[in-house]
Design a protein around this motif. Structure first.
Motif, PDB file in Angstrom:
ATOM      1  N   MET A   1      43.841  46.123  33.570  1.00 54.56           N
ATOM      2  CA  MET A   1      45.382  46.158  33.218  1.00 54.56           C
ATOM      3  C   MET A   1      45.994  44.501  33.696  1.00 54.56           C
ATOM      4  O   MET A   1      45.854  44.310  34.849  1.00 54.56           O
ATOM      5  N   PRO A   2      46.300  43.761  32.684  1.00 58.91           N
ATOM      6  CA  PRO A   2      46.387  42.481  32.723  1.00 58.91           C
ATOM      7  C   PRO A   2      48.045  42.145  33.132  1.00 58.91           C
ATOM      8  O   PRO A   2      48.750  42.680  32.851  1.00 58.91           O
ATOM      9  N   TRP A   3      48.351  41.324  34.293  1.00 57.65           N
ATOM     10  CA  TRP A   3      49.644  41.052  34.709  1.00 57.65           C
ATOM     11  C   TRP A   3      49.803  39.349  34.328  1.00 57.65           C
ATOM     12  O   TRP A   3      49.046  38.764  35.302  1.00 57.65           O
ATOM     13  N   PRO A   4      50.407  38.748  33.458  1.00 55.10           N
ATOM     14  CA  PRO A   4      50.483  37.285  33.439  1.00 55.10           C
ATOM     15  C   PRO A   4      51.607  36.926  34.244  1.00 55.10           C
ATOM     16  O   PRO A   4      52.528  37.371  34.388  1.00 55.10           O
ATOM     17  N   GLY A   5      51.303  35.506  34.693  1.00 55.36           N
ATOM     18  CA  GLY A   5      52.452  35.029  35.591  1.00 55.36           C
ATOM     19  C   GLY A   5      52.273  33.511  35.543  1.00 55.36           C
ATOM     20  O   GLY A   5      51.084  32.956  35.297  1.00 55.36           O
ATOM     21  N   TRP A  66      44.542  51.401  45.009  1.00 53.69           N
ATOM     22  CA  TRP A  66      43.794  52.125  44.140  1.00 53.69           C
ATOM     23  C   TRP A  66      43.396  51.253  43.097  1.00 53.69           C
ATOM     24  O   TRP A  66      42.406  51.624  42.247  1.00 53.69           O
ATOM     25  N   PHE A  67      43.717  50.042  42.829  1.00 59.15           N
ATOM     26  CA  PHE A  67      43.333  49.030  41.923  1.00 59.15           C
ATOM     27  C   PHE A  67      42.115  48.512  42.207  1.00 59.15           C
ATOM     28  O   PHE A  67      41.072  48.155  41.032  1.00 59.15           O
ATOM     29  N   GLN A  68      41.466  48.739  43.368  1.00 61.24           N
ATOM     30  CA  GLN A  68      40.087  48.317  44.010  1.00 61.24           C
ATOM     31  C   GLN A  68      39.694  47.090  43.746  1.00 61.24           C
ATOM     32  O   GLN A  68      38.954  46.613  44.828  1.00 61.24           O
ATOM     33  N   TRP A  69      39.916  46.263  42.844  1.00 61.83           N
ATOM     34  CA  TRP A  69      39.598  45.067  42.677  1.00 61.83           C
ATOM     35  C   TRP A  69      40.368  44.004  41.949  1.00 61.83           C
ATOM     36  O   TRP A  69      41.221  44.747  41.225  1.00 61.83           O
ATOM     37  N   MET A  70      40.475  42.738  41.940  1.00 67.06           N
ATOM     38  CA  MET A  70      41.381  41.987  41.106  1.00 67.06           C
ATOM     39  C   MET A  70      40.672  40.603  40.661  1.00 67.06           C
ATOM     40  O   MET A  70      40.012  40.132  41.442  1.00 67.06           O
ATOM     41  N   ILE A  71      40.747  40.238  39.419  1.00 67.65           N
ATOM     42  CA  ILE A  71      40.212  39.031  38.997  1.00 67.65           C
ATOM     43  C   ILE A  71      41.325  38.497  38.363  1.00 67.65           C
ATOM     44  O   ILE A  71      42.347  38.753  37.808  1.00 67.65           O
ATOM     45  N   THR A  72      41.438  36.742  38.499  1.00 68.40           N
ATOM     46  CA  THR A  72      42.402  36.041  37.933  1.00 68.40           C
ATOM     47  C   THR A  72      41.712  35.164  37.232  1.00 68.40           C
ATOM     48  O   THR A  72      40.725  34.486  37.512  1.00 68.40           O
ATOM     49  N   VAL A  73      42.645  34.709  35.963  1.00 70.40           N
ATOM     50  CA  VAL A  73      42.001  33.810  35.015  1.00 70.40           C
ATOM     51  C   VAL A  73      43.166  32.740  34.889  1.00 70.40           C
ATOM     52  O   VAL A  73      44.149  32.929  34.971  1.00 70.40           O
ATOM     53  N   ASP A 140      40.048  28.942  28.802  1.00 68.42           N
ATOM     54  CA  ASP A 140      40.476  29.723  30.126  1.00 68.42           C
ATOM     55  C   ASP A 140      39.137  29.661  31.188  1.00 68.42           C
ATOM     56  O   ASP A 140      38.409  29.654  30.757  1.00 68.42           O
ATOM     57  N   VAL A 141      39.625  29.707  32.272  1.00 70.21           N
ATOM     58  CA  VAL A 141      38.618  29.576  33.321  1.00 70.21           C
ATOM     59  C   VAL A 141      38.775  30.574  34.329  1.00 70.21           C
ATOM     60  O   VAL A 141      40.029  31.027  34.617  1.00 70.21           O
ATOM     61  N   ALA A 142      37.584  31.066  35.001  1.00 70.73           N
ATOM     62  CA  ALA A 142      37.980  32.276  36.210  1.00 70.73           C
ATOM     63  C   ALA A 142      38.361  31.515  37.298  1.00 70.73           C
ATOM     64  O   ALA A 142      38.084  30.262  37.705  1.00 70.73           O
ATOM     65  N   LEU A 143      39.524  31.956  37.910  1.00 71.95           N
ATOM     66  CA  LEU A 143      40.013  31.454  39.290  1.00 71.95           C
ATOM     67  C   LEU A 143      39.561  31.918  40.358  1.00 71.95           C
ATOM     68  O   LEU A 143      38.536  31.364  41.276  1.00 71.95           O
ATOM     69  N   PHE A 144      39.551  33.281  40.597  1.00 71.64           N
ATOM     70  CA  PHE A 144      38.874  33.859  41.698  1.00 71.64           C
ATOM     71  C   PHE A 144      38.855  35.529  41.581  1.00 71.64           C
ATOM     72  O   PHE A 144      39.343  36.028  40.672  1.00 71.64           O
ATOM     73  N   GLU A 145      38.090  36.011  42.369  1.00 68.19           N
ATOM     74  CA  GLU A 145      37.863  37.704  42.301  1.00 68.19           C
ATOM     75  C   GLU A 145      38.061  38.161  43.703  1.00 68.19           C
ATOM     76  O   GLU A 145      37.278  37.605  44.443  1.00 68.19           O
ATOM     77  N   LEU A 146      38.889  39.298  43.900  1.00 69.63           N
ATOM     78  CA  LEU A 146      39.009  39.949  45.072  1.00 69.63           C
ATOM     79  C   LEU A 146      38.284  41.305  45.072  1.00 69.63           C
ATOM     80  O   LEU A 146      38.650  42.122  44.008  1.00 69.63           O
ATOM     81  N   THR A 179      46.303  34.760  34.644  1.00 75.69           N
ATOM     82  CA  THR A 179      46.678  36.059  34.385  1.00 75.69           C
ATOM     83  C   THR A 179      45.834  37.104  35.156  1.00 75.69           C
ATOM     84  O   THR A 179      44.602  36.593  35.633  1.00 75.69           O
ATOM     85  N   GLU A 180      46.452  37.911  35.885  1.00 75.60           N
ATOM     86  CA  GLU A 180      45.776  38.757  36.749  1.00 75.60           C
ATOM     87  C   GLU A 180      45.296  40.104  36.235  1.00 75.60           C
ATOM     88  O   GLU A 180      46.018  40.874  35.357  1.00 75.60           O
ATOM     89  N   ILE A 181      44.159  40.584  36.572  1.00 75.10           N
ATOM     90  CA  ILE A 181      43.268  41.856  35.894  1.00 75.10           C
ATOM     91  C   ILE A 181      43.033  42.541  36.790  1.00 75.10           C
ATOM     92  O   ILE A 181      42.230  42.119  37.762  1.00 75.10           O
ATOM     93  N   HIS A 182      43.338  43.930  36.815  1.00 73.79           N
ATOM     94  CA  HIS A 182      42.824  44.809  38.010  1.00 73.79           C
ATOM     95  C   HIS A 182      42.497  46.364  37.191  1.00 73.79           C
ATOM     96  O   HIS A 182      42.838  46.415  35.980  1.00 73.79           O
ATOM     97  N   GLN A 183      41.690  46.788  38.137  1.00 74.46           N
ATOM     98  CA  GLN A 183      41.393  48.227  37.617  1.00 74.46           C
ATOM     99  C   GLN A 183      42.579  49.342  37.586  1.00 74.46           C
ATOM    100  O   GLN A 183      43.260  49.149  38.484  1.00 74.46           O
TER     101      GLN A 183
END
Length: 270
Positions: A1-5, A66-73, A140-146, A179-183
């Protein structure tokens, strides 16, 4: 589920954003003509981009465990001008970053991932000119992953240093988007419920199978018996509902566990 900011820009007297995320002193605009009017001598080493997740447009939401992980682009917005030309089609984006989190708005920010101020990260961009619209675009490039979403809000600080030749090949930047993406949390609940049901059933089935094999076997176990037992054990490991632990503690290493258990299961079934 992406959340842009969209990242906002602030100016600090020093590069203290690494340890003091609340030191956001002056909001500045990203447009060059406003820079000249408000801050005559603006250096990139004194600028810190920041964004709070969830962003302002999703302020009524909060991050969930419950999102478990987070990826940002990350995506940069180059300045568009007929006289501007690319100095390199593959410039290197160099940045310093820090991540902070908090449970409630009245709480102080807690460091999630903070490194020494001398440590930089590099990302290779692919930039080009759109011939139809004559505009500069960068990939776009990957920023970080939690590997764990433990806090309800996250603060990302980003600095683009301009010393020692850093970012000298980048086009002039007018904005930065994240852009943030999570489960999906609902998917996680269904997935954990299935694991909670299947794990004890697989354990019982494997134990009953071994009991029957020991009862009727005359010689040493056959290869097929060992294979079936191994598949049963890897199935049990794969279906352990360890996601429950992430609801009570910050466990970014669970992502490594998922990868190892998945690889073990594929190896057993190969």
């Amino acid at each position: 589920m992406p959340w842009p900011g969209q990242l906002k820009l602030v100016m600090t007297n020093t590069c203290s954003f690494r340890t003091s995320p609340n030191l956001l002193m002056i909001r500045a605009a990203l447009r060059e003509h406003r820079w000249k009017k408000t801050i005559p001598k603006l250096a990139g080493n004194n600028l810190v981009f920041y964004v709070v997740l969830p962003s302002d447009m999703y302020s009524h939401y909060t991050m969930s465990r419950w999102f478990q992980w987070m990826i940002t682009v990350l995506q940069i917005k180059p300045m568009q001008h007929p006289q501007l030309r690319l100095t390199s089609e593959n410039p290197t984006l160099t940045f310093k970053g820090a991540i902070f989190g908090r449970h409630h708005e009245e709480d102080d920010w807690r460091p999630v991932h903070v490194q020494d101020s001398d440590i930089t990260h590099n990302r290779r961009l692919e930039c080009g000119v759109d011939k139809e619209y004559d505009i500069i675009e960068c990939s776009d490039v990957a920023l970080f992953e939690l590997g764990s979403v433990f806090y309800s809000q996250y603060l990302i600080n980003l600095q683009l240093p301009q010393r020692n030749g850093y970012n000298s090949e980048l086009p002039r930047i007018t904005g930065i988007d994240i852009t943030e993406i999570h489960q999906n949390g609902g998917f996680t609940k269904v997935w954990v419920a299935q694991k909670t049901l299947m794990c004890p059933l697989l354990l019982i089935a494997t134990l009953l199978f071994r009991r029957q094999v020991k009862r009727y076997e005359i010689h040493s176990p056959l290869l097929i018996t060992k294979v079936i037992t191994g598949i049963g054990i890897t199935n049990i490991i794969f279906n352990l509902p360890l996601e429950y632990l992430s609801l009570f503690a910050d466990l970014p290493g669970l992502r490594v566990w998922y990868d190892c258990s998945t690889g073990l299961f594929y190896a057993a079934t190969a």
